[in-house]
Design a protein around this motif. Sequence first.
Motif, short mmCIF file in Angstrom:
data_model
loop_
_atom_site.label_atom_id
_atom_site.label_comp_id
_atom_site.label_asym_id
_atom_site.label_seq_id
_atom_site.Cartn_x
_atom_site.Cartn_y
_atom_site.Cartn_z
N PRO A 88 39.70 30.62 47.96
CA PRO A 88 40.15 29.38 48.84
C PRO A 88 40.71 28.28 47.76
N GLU A 89 41.94 27.51 48.42
CA GLU A 89 42.46 26.33 47.64
C GLU A 89 41.11 25.16 47.68
N GLY A 90 41.23 24.24 46.63
CA GLY A 90 40.44 23.05 46.83
C GLY A 90 39.23 23.12 46.25
N ALA A 91 38.87 24.14 45.32
CA ALA A 91 37.54 24.23 44.51
C ALA A 91 37.91 25.04 42.98
N ALA A 92 39.04 24.50 42.62
CA ALA A 92 39.33 25.03 41.35
C ALA A 92 38.13 24.82 40.12
N ASP A 93 37.43 23.94 40.20
CA ASP A 93 36.67 23.57 39.01
C ASP A 93 35.25 24.42 39.36
N LYS A 94 35.28 25.17 40.60
CA LYS A 94 33.90 26.07 40.57
C LYS A 94 34.29 27.65 40.66
N ASN A 95 35.65 28.12 40.63
CA ASN A 95 36.02 29.28 40.39
C ASN A 95 36.72 29.85 39.24
N GLU A 96 36.77 31.11 38.98
CA GLU A 96 37.30 31.51 37.69
C GLU A 96 38.16 32.71 38.01
N ILE A 97 39.00 32.84 37.36
CA ILE A 97 39.73 34.22 37.06
C ILE A 97 39.86 34.43 35.52
N ARG A 98 39.33 35.73 35.29
CA ARG A 98 39.15 36.02 33.83
C ARG A 98 40.02 37.41 33.40
N LEU A 99 40.80 37.53 32.49
CA LEU A 99 41.49 38.19 31.76
C LEU A 99 41.03 38.96 30.61
N LEU A 100 40.49 39.97 30.50
CA LEU A 100 39.76 40.27 29.34
C LEU A 100 40.68 41.88 28.70
N THR A 101 40.68 41.97 27.41
CA THR A 101 41.34 43.15 26.93
C THR A 101 40.20 43.57 25.95
N ARG A 102 40.15 44.84 25.64
CA ARG A 102 39.32 45.60 24.70
C ARG A 102 39.87 47.02 24.43
N ARG A 103 39.14 47.56 23.21
CA ARG A 103 39.44 49.03 23.15
C ARG A 103 38.47 49.79 23.91
N GLY A 104 38.78 50.80 24.48
CA GLY A 104 37.84 51.63 25.19
C GLY A 104 37.24 52.75 24.25
N ARG A 105 36.11 53.44 24.43
CA ARG A 105 35.42 54.49 23.84
C ARG A 105 36.42 55.64 23.50
N ASP A 106 37.55 55.70 24.56
CA ASP A 106 38.15 57.08 24.19
C ASP A 106 39.51 56.47 23.32
#
Length: 378
Positions: free
Chosen positions: A145-163
């Motif tokens: 919801p809008e209005g609580a940007a300081d309490k919420n997160e969106i994370r983008l993560l990249t990594r190499r998989g085991r395969d």
Amino acid sequence: MASMGTLAAGIAHEINNPLAFVISNLGFLSDELRRMPSIMPPGGLAARPEANEWRGVLTEAREGAERVRQIVRQLKAFSRPDEERVDAVDLHAVLDSAVMLAANEIKHRAKLWREYGPVPRVMGNEGRLCQVFLNLVVNAAQAIPEGAADKNEIRLLTRRGRDGRVVVEVQDTGSGIPADVLGRIFDPFFTTKPVGVGTGLGLAICHGIITSLGGDISVESEPGRGTLMRVVLPASEEGVREEKAAPAPTPVPTQRGRVLIVDDEPAVGRALRRILREHDVELATSGRQALERLRTDSRFHVVLCDVMMPDLGGKDLYEAVQRDGSGLERRFVFVSGGAFTPGARDFLARVPNPTLEKPFDEAAVKRVVRELVMSSVG
């Protein structure tokens, strides 16, 4: 959608032409201002207190121009007609593009965190992958919801998989997805969004794009605790090779060459001449003017030629020189703002000559010209 794509491509092309010389000229001024302490006498211009302010203004102007460059890049990615073409793609650049396009959705809802690991390029299509990650990022934002940007997160993560494949995760702290519908989110026309907000096609299209590239897309979610979307893509052979450490290149001395620049935007030609100031550079502002020049003097080491020109385009100029039999067509380097007709696009795919995009990567311009000059002189 096709009409919008054509419009976007045309706008991108028209912006790229002036943007090319704006960025180049700002870079030139910045370099010159940086050199002033070593070339000015004591008490000269560089010693004036406002010099630091000028440097700051130039830096801000360059940052603004770079932001415009990135916006235009996104327009080009979405409007490219070669949507099915698969190449080695820089995934981090794609993610940054998606975030930029989704910025207005994100900023009122959550803080964005990027956790990029060292990953190789992946096999894919830049425009298609941008479409996928834009959809995932927008979905993540709309789950909060809008209005609580300081309490919420969106994370983008990249990594190499085991395969050995590349993993991208888009995680949010939004409302989550109920367990009883989790298995249906990739079904066409199924949506958990309110009427008028979602069509139910976005994730189905994403699933189709990712699986067509030999990848996987999956979801983990819990109501009230957010959602994690995981995309796995095969690494390109080129990307794997790039990961291997290579010895530092030995500096190559620059051989002075003769360069003809053909562009109907005089300011673009002047910007290129400044970039290539270690060479002898001549300018032609039309394809016909260039053809007349080349028919009387074929001793140029490089011809930097705009693709789209009103009187005689790059393709026509190239073919006219080829018919003359001088062999100079092998010295052509094409310069593009991005809007190709089908004929021009097919032509560039057919000929072996390199293509440089506007706005210019100055290091790439110098490298391509240097290599052609050295091969010609050698």
